[in-house]
Every structure is written in C-alpha cells, then in structure tokens.
Design a protein around this motif. Structure first.
Motif, PDB file in Angstrom:
ATOM      1  N   CYS A   1       0.857  -1.187   0.000  1.00 48.85           N
ATOM      2  CA  CYS A   1       0.000   0.000   0.000  1.00 48.85           C
ATOM      3  C   CYS A   1       0.892   1.236   0.000  1.00 48.85           C
ATOM      4  O   CYS A   1       1.728   1.401   0.879  1.00 48.85           O
ATOM      5  N   ILE A   2       0.697   2.059  -0.985  1.00 53.29           N
ATOM      6  CA  ILE A   2       1.481   3.287  -1.133  1.00 53.29           C
ATOM      7  C   ILE A   2       0.547   4.457  -0.840  1.00 53.29           C
ATOM      8  O   ILE A   2      -0.473   4.617  -1.520  1.00 53.29           O
ATOM      9  N   ASN A   3       0.884   5.257   0.152  1.00 50.42           N
ATOM     10  CA  ASN A   3       0.027   6.379   0.551  1.00 50.42           C
ATOM     11  C   ASN A   3       0.738   7.704   0.361  1.00 50.42           C
ATOM     12  O   ASN A   3       1.953   7.792   0.500  1.00 50.42           O
ATOM     13  N   GLU A   4      -0.062   8.715   0.072  1.00 52.27           N
ATOM     14  CA  GLU A   4       0.418  10.081  -0.115  1.00 52.27           C
ATOM     15  C   GLU A   4       1.550  10.152  -1.136  1.00 52.27           C
ATOM     16  O   GLU A   4       2.565  10.815  -0.924  1.00 52.27           O
ATOM     17  N   ALA A   5       1.350   9.484  -2.239  1.00 52.96           N
ATOM     18  CA  ALA A   5       2.352   9.463  -3.298  1.00 52.96           C
ATOM     19  C   ALA A   5       1.992  10.462  -4.396  1.00 52.96           C
ATOM     20  O   ALA A   5       0.822  10.715  -4.672  1.00 52.96           O
ATOM     21  N   SER A   6       3.010  10.965  -5.021  1.00 49.78           N
ATOM     22  CA  SER A   6       2.831  11.878  -6.144  1.00 49.78           C
ATOM     23  C   SER A   6       2.340  11.113  -7.368  1.00 49.78           C
ATOM     24  O   SER A   6       2.568   9.914  -7.511  1.00 49.78           O
ATOM     25  N   ILE A   7       1.689  11.806  -8.244  1.00 51.42           N
ATOM     26  CA  ILE A   7       1.222  11.213  -9.498  1.00 51.42           C
ATOM     27  C   ILE A   7       2.404  10.681 -10.310  1.00 51.42           C
ATOM     28  O   ILE A   7       2.270   9.727 -11.082  1.00 51.42           O
ATOM     29  N   THR A   8       3.582  11.245 -10.107  1.00 51.56           N
ATOM     30  CA  THR A   8       4.758  10.792 -10.850  1.00 51.56           C
ATOM     31  C   THR A   8       5.168   9.373 -10.453  1.00 51.56           C
ATOM     32  O   THR A   8       5.906   8.719 -11.190  1.00 51.56           O
ATOM     33  N   PHE A   9       4.658   8.882  -9.321  1.00 55.00           N
ATOM     34  CA  PHE A   9       4.963   7.509  -8.904  1.00 55.00           C
ATOM     35  C   PHE A   9       4.513   6.515  -9.973  1.00 55.00           C
ATOM     36  O   PHE A   9       5.193   5.521 -10.223  1.00 55.00           O
ATOM     37  N   LEU A  10       3.375   6.777 -10.595  1.00 51.46           N
ATOM     38  CA  LEU A  10       2.871   5.866 -11.637  1.00 51.46           C
ATOM     39  C   LEU A  10       3.848   5.769 -12.807  1.00 51.46           C
ATOM     40  O   LEU A  10       4.101   4.685 -13.329  1.00 51.46           O
ATOM     41  N   ASP A  11       4.397   6.874 -13.205  1.00 51.59           N
ATOM     42  CA  ASP A  11       5.369   6.878 -14.296  1.00 51.59           C
ATOM     43  C   ASP A  11       6.683   6.235 -13.850  1.00 51.59           C
ATOM     44  O   ASP A  11       7.274   5.443 -14.587  1.00 51.59           O
ATOM     45  N   ASP A  12       7.104   6.550 -12.631  1.00 54.19           N
ATOM     46  CA  ASP A  12       8.354   5.979 -12.112  1.00 54.19           C
ATOM     47  C   ASP A  12       8.292   4.459 -12.055  1.00 54.19           C
ATOM     48  O   ASP A  12       9.221   3.777 -12.479  1.00 54.19           O
ATOM     49  N   ILE A  13       7.197   3.915 -11.557  1.00 52.61           N
ATOM     50  CA  ILE A  13       7.114   2.456 -11.421  1.00 52.61           C
ATOM     51  C   ILE A  13       6.970   1.775 -12.780  1.00 52.61           C
ATOM     52  O   ILE A  13       7.432   0.655 -12.966  1.00 52.61           O
ATOM     53  N   SER A  14       6.380   2.459 -13.737  1.00 51.01           N
ATOM     54  CA  SER A  14       6.243   1.845 -15.066  1.00 51.01           C
ATOM     55  C   SER A  14       7.594   1.682 -15.759  1.00 51.01           C
ATOM     56  O   SER A  14       7.730   0.859 -16.659  1.00 51.01           O
TER      57      SER A  14
END
Length: 79
Positions: free
Chosen positions: A33-46
């Motif tokens: 569970c990842i909380n209070e993450a920036s929208i850039t997290f989605l790009d970073d993990i991809s």
C-alpha cells in the motif's frame, strides 16, 4: 552547489529511491500500500523493475492538485 539545487535534485530522485527501497526490502510482498504518493509515482514504477512484478491499482480520479494519492501494488505472481 547551492542548497536549493541540492534539495531540488533530491526531490527529483525521490521516486527512484522509493522504488529502490521497496524493491530491496519488500519485493517478496504480495500487497504493498502506497500512501500520499505523487502522481509521478505511476510513471516511475512503469519504468522500474518493480513495474514488471506488480499490478498497480490506482483511483479512477487522481487528485493532481493536492498530489497526495494512494496506490496498491498487487504481486503478479499471486493476483
């Protein structure tokens, strides 16, 4: 290097560093569970090896203004 430049550089590296920690210490977890993450997290993990191991579940409506989002990572080997 000025302090402001150092702070900006560290903030730019935050997503990559977060994924390094998750990969090193939690890569055997079935659910993260990842909380209070920036929208850039989605790009970073991809673009990270963790992105090949996990399904990323995100809200249908992401709050870009506050930029404090929650995501769930589900292990592909289990789900």
């Amino acid at each position: 290097m000025f302090l402001k430049d150092k702070v900006i550089q560290k903030m730019d590296d935050k997503g990559e560093r977060t994924l390094e920690i998750l990969g090193k210490h939690y890569s055997d977890s079935d659910v993260l569970c990842i909380n209070e993450a920036s929208i850039t997290f989605l790009d970073d993990i991809s673009h990270h090896r963790m992105g090949t191991k996990y399904i990323v579940v995100s809200p249908l409506k992401i709050n870009k203004r506050k930029d404090q989002n929650s995501f769930v990572l589900l292990s592909k080997r289990f789900f």
